[in-house]
Design an enzyme around this catalytic site. Structure first.
Site, PDB file in Angstrom:
ATOM      1  N   HIS A 141      -2.702  -5.267  -1.987  1.00  6.28           N
ATOM      2  CA  HIS A 141      -2.280  -6.659  -2.181  1.00  6.28           C
ATOM      3  C   HIS A 141      -2.622  -7.120  -3.602  1.00  6.28           C
ATOM      4  CE1 HIS A 141      -1.837 -10.936  -0.612  1.00  6.28           C
ATOM      5  NE2 HIS A 141      -2.443 -11.123  -1.769  1.00  6.28           N
ATOM      6  N   GLU A 142      -3.862  -6.908  -4.007  1.00  2.00           N
ATOM      7  CA  GLU A 142      -4.285  -7.365  -5.332  1.00  2.00           C
ATOM      8  C   GLU A 142      -3.582  -6.593  -6.444  1.00  2.00           C
ATOM      9  OE1 GLU A 142      -5.775 -10.062  -5.378  1.00  2.00           O
ATOM     10  OE2 GLU A 142      -6.396 -10.106  -3.276  1.00  2.00           O
ATOM     11  N   HIS A 145      -0.392  -8.166  -7.298  1.00  6.16           N
ATOM     12  CA  HIS A 145      -0.607  -9.296  -8.211  1.00  6.16           C
ATOM     13  C   HIS A 145      -0.777  -8.817  -9.653  1.00  6.16           C
ATOM     14  CE1 HIS A 145      -0.632 -12.130  -5.042  1.00  6.16           C
ATOM     15  NE2 HIS A 145      -1.871 -11.940  -4.616  1.00  6.16           N
TER      16      HIS A 145
END
EC number: 3.4.24.-
Length: 241
Positions: A141-142, A145
């Protein structure tokens, strides 16, 4: 006595909760409390709040060591994490990988699994991560980003841009896979669980943005960018997790 005549049970304020005695945090008693928490049988609101506080504040050094062990494994063997790391490296002008010291495990005082800051890197919250597989999802997920920040120069103070990267991160990381949602919410509305999870997580993240004024504003930002961002699977060809 009917439930309507019983005094209401309320959870204690988080600021008033302290760590339980050692005898409550280890061995059979901890196993018993964990089982009661998972089943909900006979669990009062105050017991639930106490267990959650204890879980997130017990054995912090051990949890950090475990997090680092899991991180080493995921960086070496997770297909999705390695794929994202490779594509982030390609975006780097110097063609260098994400520095290992920019991905750190640490104890967090906020209730989420991790975070990304362009100036500091990725934080994995060791006291909130329950397994190697959860860490894999959080790191993926990160990394989405990171990819979005490098490729699209995302401005997180722009709610629509924030909403878009949150939609993509929840979609591509695997954290919204249908099996996970079935365990949380049951079999109902099976066909929409994936999208509902992504939308829910995106709204919560945007709502927490300091420039967001309300839940309604967060929902509007997510709705405006939903179609284009949900259909954007870069750098993957498709959603596979």
């Amino acid at each position: 006595m009917s439930s309507s005549t019983q005094p209401a049970q309320t959870s204690p304020s988080p600021s008033k909760i302290t760590l339980s005695a050692d005898s409550q945090l280890n061995g059979f008693e901890w196993w018993r409390r964990s089982l009661q928490y998972q089943t909900g049988l006979g669990l009062t609101p105050s017991e639930k709040a106490q267990y959650e506080y204890d879980y997130f504040h017990r054995n912090l050094d051990q949890k950090c060591d475990t997090c680092n062990d899991h991180l080493k494994w995921v960086l070496a063997y997770s297909p999705s994490v390695r794929f994202m790391m490779d594509h982030i490296q390609k975006l780097n002008k110097s063609n260098e990988p994400v520095p290992r010291n920019k991905i750190v495990c640490q104890t967090c005082d906020f209730t989420k699994g991790g975070g990304f800051d362009p100036n500091h890197g990725i934080v994995l919250c060791s006291n909130y991560i329950r397994s190697k597989w959860q860490l894999e999802d959080i790191l993926a997920h990160e990394l989405v980003h990171v990819y979005d920040y490098m490729k699209f120069n995302v401005n997180m103070l722009d709610l629509r841009q924030h909403a878009c990267t949150e939609i993509r991160a929840s979609m591509l990381s695997g954290e919204c896979r249908v099996w996970n949602e079935m365990k949380k919410t049951g079999m109902g509305n099976f066909g929409k669980k994936f999208q509902e999870c992504i939308r829910r997580r995106a709204v919560l993240s945007v709502e927490a943005n300091p420039v967001c004024k309300s839940r309604e504003e967060a929902e509007k930002a997510v709705d405006v960018v939903w179609k284009s961002c949900f259909n954007d699977t870069r750098p993957f060809e498709r959603v596979y997790r």
